[in-house]
Each structure stands twice: as structure tokens, then as C-alpha cells.
Design a protein around this motif. Sequence first.
Motif, PDB file in Angstrom:
ATOM      1  N   VAL A   1     -76.496  27.810 -37.901  1.00 21.24           N
ATOM      2  CA  VAL A   1     -75.637  26.987 -37.035  1.00 21.24           C
ATOM      3  C   VAL A   1     -74.738  26.122 -37.911  1.00 21.24           C
ATOM      4  O   VAL A   1     -75.206  25.458 -38.840  1.00 21.24           O
ATOM      5  CB  VAL A   1     -76.465  26.085 -36.088  1.00 21.24           C
ATOM      6  CG1 VAL A   1     -75.548  25.247 -35.204  1.00 21.24           C
ATOM      7  CG2 VAL A   1     -77.404  26.930 -35.241  1.00 21.24           C
ATOM      8  N   GLN A   2     -73.432  26.130 -37.587  1.00 25.33           N
ATOM      9  CA  GLN A   2     -72.467  25.380 -38.393  1.00 25.33           C
ATOM     10  C   GLN A   2     -72.259  23.972 -37.821  1.00 25.33           C
ATOM     11  O   GLN A   2     -72.071  23.801 -36.625  1.00 25.33           O
ATOM     12  CB  GLN A   2     -71.135  26.134 -38.415  1.00 25.33           C
ATOM     13  CG  GLN A   2     -70.174  25.677 -39.488  1.00 25.33           C
ATOM     14  CD  GLN A   2     -68.923  26.550 -39.537  1.00 25.33           C
ATOM     15  OE1 GLN A   2     -67.900  26.232 -38.944  1.00 25.33           O
ATOM     16  NE2 GLN A   2     -69.037  27.679 -40.230  1.00 25.33           N
ATOM     17  N   HIS A   3     -72.307  22.983 -38.700  1.00 24.68           N
ATOM     18  CA  HIS A   3     -72.107  21.591 -38.306  1.00 24.68           C
ATOM     19  C   HIS A   3     -70.961  21.012 -39.119  1.00 24.68           C
ATOM     20  O   HIS A   3     -70.964  21.083 -40.350  1.00 24.68           O
ATOM     21  CB  HIS A   3     -73.382  20.770 -38.557  1.00 24.68           C
ATOM     22  CG  HIS A   3     -74.614  21.338 -37.937  1.00 24.68           C
ATOM     23  ND1 HIS A   3     -74.999  21.069 -36.638  1.00 24.68           N
ATOM     24  CD2 HIS A   3     -75.546  22.200 -38.443  1.00 24.68           C
ATOM     25  CE1 HIS A   3     -76.119  21.714 -36.366  1.00 24.68           C
ATOM     26  NE2 HIS A   3     -76.473  22.404 -37.449  1.00 24.68           N
ATOM     27  N   SER A   4     -69.970  20.434 -38.429  1.00 18.89           N
ATOM     28  CA  SER A   4     -68.797  19.887 -39.105  1.00 18.89           C
ATOM     29  C   SER A   4     -69.097  18.517 -39.708  1.00 18.89           C
ATOM     30  O   SER A   4     -69.810  17.702 -39.115  1.00 18.89           O
ATOM     31  CB  SER A   4     -67.628  19.778 -38.123  1.00 18.89           C
ATOM     32  OG  SER A   4     -66.527  19.139 -38.738  1.00 18.89           O
TER      33      SER A   4
ATOM     34  N   SER B   1     -75.939  22.026 -55.266  1.00 19.30           N
ATOM     35  CA  SER B   1     -75.090  23.024 -54.606  1.00 19.30           C
ATOM     36  C   SER B   1     -75.022  22.800 -53.101  1.00 19.30           C
ATOM     37  O   SER B   1     -74.012  23.112 -52.464  1.00 19.30           O
ATOM     38  CB  SER B   1     -75.592  24.444 -54.900  1.00 19.30           C
ATOM     39  OG  SER B   1     -76.867  24.661 -54.324  1.00 19.30           O
ATOM     40  N   ALA B   2     -76.087  22.237 -52.504  1.00 19.19           N
ATOM     41  CA  ALA B   2     -76.071  21.943 -51.066  1.00 19.19           C
ATOM     42  C   ALA B   2     -74.995  20.910 -50.742  1.00 19.19           C
ATOM     43  O   ALA B   2     -74.285  21.017 -49.741  1.00 19.19           O
ATOM     44  CB  ALA B   2     -77.436  21.447 -50.607  1.00 19.19           C
ATOM     45  N   LEU B   3     -74.872  19.907 -51.612  1.00 15.04           N
ATOM     46  CA  LEU B   3     -73.846  18.887 -51.426  1.00 15.04           C
ATOM     47  C   LEU B   3     -72.466  19.457 -51.718  1.00 15.04           C
ATOM     48  O   LEU B   3     -71.502  19.206 -50.986  1.00 15.04           O
ATOM     49  CB  LEU B   3     -74.124  17.695 -52.346  1.00 15.04           C
ATOM     50  CG  LEU B   3     -73.099  16.552 -52.282  1.00 15.04           C
ATOM     51  CD1 LEU B   3     -73.109  15.894 -50.909  1.00 15.04           C
ATOM     52  CD2 LEU B   3     -73.368  15.523 -53.359  1.00 15.04           C
ATOM     53  N   LEU B   4     -72.359  20.248 -52.782  1.00 15.31           N
ATOM     54  CA  LEU B   4     -71.068  20.804 -53.167  1.00 15.31           C
ATOM     55  C   LEU B   4     -70.521  21.762 -52.117  1.00 15.31           C
ATOM     56  O   LEU B   4     -69.315  21.907 -51.957  1.00 15.31           O
ATOM     57  CB  LEU B   4     -71.182  21.504 -54.523  1.00 15.31           C
ATOM     58  CG  LEU B   4     -71.375  20.528 -55.690  1.00 15.31           C
ATOM     59  CD1 LEU B   4     -72.011  21.228 -56.875  1.00 15.31           C
ATOM     60  CD2 LEU B   4     -70.063  19.898 -56.082  1.00 15.31           C
ATOM     61  N   GLU B   5     -71.420  22.413 -51.357  1.00 17.40           N
ATOM     62  CA  GLU B   5     -70.974  23.323 -50.294  1.00 17.40           C
ATOM     63  C   GLU B   5     -70.220  22.568 -49.212  1.00 17.40           C
ATOM     64  O   GLU B   5     -69.124  22.956 -48.811  1.00 17.40           O
ATOM     65  CB  GLU B   5     -72.170  24.048 -49.675  1.00 17.40           C
ATOM     66  CG  GLU B   5     -71.765  24.989 -48.527  1.00 17.40           C
ATOM     67  CD  GLU B   5     -72.944  25.435 -47.669  1.00 17.40           C
ATOM     68  OE1 GLU B   5     -72.688  26.029 -46.610  1.00 17.40           O
ATOM     69  OE2 GLU B   5     -74.095  25.166 -48.053  1.00 17.40           O
ATOM     70  N   VAL B   6     -70.792  21.463 -48.754  1.00 16.68           N
ATOM     71  CA  VAL B   6     -70.128  20.699 -47.695  1.00 16.68           C
ATOM     72  C   VAL B   6     -68.862  20.023 -48.227  1.00 16.68           C
ATOM     73  O   VAL B   6     -67.881  19.855 -47.508  1.00 16.68           O
ATOM     74  CB  VAL B   6     -71.085  19.668 -47.052  1.00 16.68           C
ATOM     75  CG1 VAL B   6     -71.517  18.605 -48.025  1.00 16.68           C
ATOM     76  CG2 VAL B   6     -70.440  19.007 -45.845  1.00 16.68           C
ATOM     77  N   MET B   7     -68.851  19.664 -49.505  1.00 21.67           N
ATOM     78  CA  MET B   7     -67.649  19.089 -50.112  1.00 21.67           C
ATOM     79  C   MET B   7     -66.493  20.079 -50.067  1.00 21.67           C
ATOM     80  O   MET B   7     -65.353  19.724 -49.764  1.00 21.67           O
ATOM     81  CB  MET B   7     -67.926  18.698 -51.566  1.00 21.67           C
ATOM     82  CG  MET B   7     -68.775  17.459 -51.729  1.00 21.67           C
ATOM     83  SD  MET B   7     -69.349  17.239 -53.437  1.00 21.67           S
ATOM     84  CE  MET B   7     -67.793  17.236 -54.326  1.00 21.67           C
ATOM     85  N   GLU B   8     -66.783  21.312 -50.359  1.00 23.08           N
ATOM     86  CA  GLU B   8     -65.743  22.342 -50.428  1.00 23.08           C
ATOM     87  C   GLU B   8     -65.342  22.850 -49.053  1.00 23.08           C
ATOM     88  O   GLU B   8     -64.169  23.031 -48.749  1.00 23.08           O
ATOM     89  CB  GLU B   8     -66.244  23.511 -51.296  1.00 23.08           C
ATOM     90  CG  GLU B   8     -65.221  24.609 -51.512  1.00 23.08           C
ATOM     91  CD  GLU B   8     -64.087  24.185 -52.427  1.00 23.08           C
ATOM     92  OE1 GLU B   8     -63.074  24.912 -52.453  1.00 23.08           O
ATOM     93  OE2 GLU B   8     -64.196  23.153 -53.096  1.00 23.08           O
ATOM     94  N   GLU B   9     -66.329  23.079 -48.193  1.00 27.39           N
ATOM     95  CA  GLU B   9     -66.068  23.732 -46.913  1.00 27.39           C
ATOM     96  C   GLU B   9     -65.803  22.752 -45.763  1.00 27.39           C
ATOM     97  O   GLU B   9     -65.189  23.123 -44.769  1.00 27.39           O
ATOM     98  CB  GLU B   9     -67.264  24.628 -46.529  1.00 27.39           C
ATOM     99  CG  GLU B   9     -67.652  25.661 -47.579  1.00 27.39           C
ATOM    100  CD  GLU B   9     -66.578  26.704 -47.816  1.00 27.39           C
ATOM    101  OE1 GLU B   9     -65.763  26.923 -46.894  1.00 27.39           O
ATOM    102  OE2 GLU B   9     -66.541  27.276 -48.926  1.00 27.39           O
TER     103      GLU B   9
END
Length: 324
Positions: free
Chosen positions: A141-144, A125-133
Motif C-alpha cells: 500500500v502506497q502512502h504519500s 535505504s528506507a528513509l532514502l526511498e521516501v526522500m526520492e519518491e
Amino acid sequence: MSTMTSEQATWFAQTFDRLVDNVGQAVLGKRETIRLALTGMLAEGHLLLEDAPGTGKTSLARALAASVQGTNSRIQFTPDLLPSDVTGVTIYDQKTGTFDFHKGPVFASIVLADEINRASPKTQSALLEVMEEGHITVDGVQHSAGRPFMVIATQNPIEQAGTYRLPEAQLDRFLVKTSLGYPDHAATVQILEGSAVRDRSAALHPVVTTQAVAEMADLAATVHVDGGLLDYVARLAAATRDSSTTRVGVSVRGAIAMIRCAKVLAAGHGRHYVIPDDVKQLARPVWAHRIVLDAEAEFGGATADEAIDDVLAVVVPPQQRASA
């Protein structure tokens, strides 16, 4: 946003072919799979490869990254892999008295997530979060993730013991699913001739910059899609849901994925408009992994590919127009 012009479509197709040729120097005999992977990247989606070991998955990821002057990383998913091993971790620096964020391997242009089904659902789910968002939030802190950003995840169809099957909702987040498969005889001989070269992708020169890839993705989004074709895609998706062989059909997200991919495919062929054949060509790789078969139908030998073929045979496409 203005529609893509014929001149822009011609330039796009030429650049697309150059990228395919470049990656093809490292991944021999798999031109159509390379085109599909590039289609996914320029549609700003992610690729799921279900393949046996030793078919060139890592080579594909490295060659794609090298061709677009990007970075690549490889994450070997194992049962003990933690989410922070993927995203990165914040560490307190005693000298400066501040917290420093150390980026994880997910911060790369092309990320190869090897055997994603071997990690725990929490790490998946950690990987899928960055895939989606397109970004990661660590300690508030948000990192692009940047552009381009593409995850090439792999699943091993054999040795399923100790794996965590990807739920349907997570499979739906992959834009395209395909397989490289083994090369044909001629390509195999060519590979064996160059067996002294351990990594063919290392010799590749970039064709375009990462900035140009982002511009190509923006340009592909302007490809014209006729209202009749939108209606066709919507009817196809609905037909997969109404089919007697399926328990879960193609979602609205899946229909959107089809339009995004069809635009890139059309531009890759030098067209500034989508035709029904684009949709038909993409139906299996974009939709098959989103379909859940009825248990009785699956027991009887039915497959998702066959369910899609049945729908394509029944749903009538719109009359093809010459141009937008």
C-alpha cells in the motif's frame, strides 16, 4: 507553464525574508545557513548537516516546521533501528478484523534524521526511498509523504566508530550539504542571556501555511533560466568529472539539483531569472558532497571544495543578461 513575473518575484523575496527572520529568532547568528535550508525546502529537496553535537540542528528543524505551520519529528538513528521504526507498521486489529497502518515518524513536514550514519544500510535505504519518491510503500500500500516534505539528516564528524558511511550514491540524493557550526561571540552571548528558554522554536508563530509553501515551490520552478546558463552548468559539471583531482564528478542529477536551487535563490533575491553568481554561490553546498576525490589527490590534501573552486576559476560564465 508561464515564467515568473517581476511582481511575483518581489512577493516571493518578501515572504522568503520573513521566513528567514522567523527561523532566525530560534537559530541565532546563522542567517546564511537558514537561507540555504529554506532554499532546499522550496526546491523540494533534502538537507545534510555535518556538525558537532550542540550546534542547533534540532532547533533548525523545529523552527522551520513552526514557521510553515507544519509538523516535525526527530528520529535518533542507532544500529538497532529497523526500517519499520522509520516508515511505520501495519497492525492487525482483532476487533474490526482489518489491518491498520500506524504511521512512523517519517510522516511529518520536517523530519530530523539524527546521526543517519549510525543506522544500518537497510534502515538508511528506507528513509532514502521516501526522500526520492515522496511516498512509502508498506505491505503493498502506497502512502504519500505530503508537501512540504523535507528531511534534515545529520552526520557527526567525530566519533566515527560503529558508523555506516553513506555511500556516494546516497549522498547524491541530498540536494544540499552544509553545516551550522558554532555561533559567533555576539550570538553566543545572546543565547546565554536566554538560557532559561529551553526551546526558542516553541514561541515561533507560523509565517505561511504548508499550502503556501507548496505554492512557493511551484512558483520558484517557473523562474527563467537562459540557455547560456544551462550550458554553463553543464560545462561546470563536466569539468568536475574531467578534473585530475576527482574520481567521480557531478552527475546529471547534481546538475539538475543546481538548476532547482538556483531558481529558488534567484526568486529569494527578488529576481525572476537566474544569473551566473547564483550558480557560483551554490556550487559548494550543492556539489561538494557529490564529488569523490582521487585517492592520491586526497592524500596530498586536496578537498572537494578546492576542486569546485578550481573548476569555477577555469570555466567561463556566460555574459550576464539584465532579465529574461
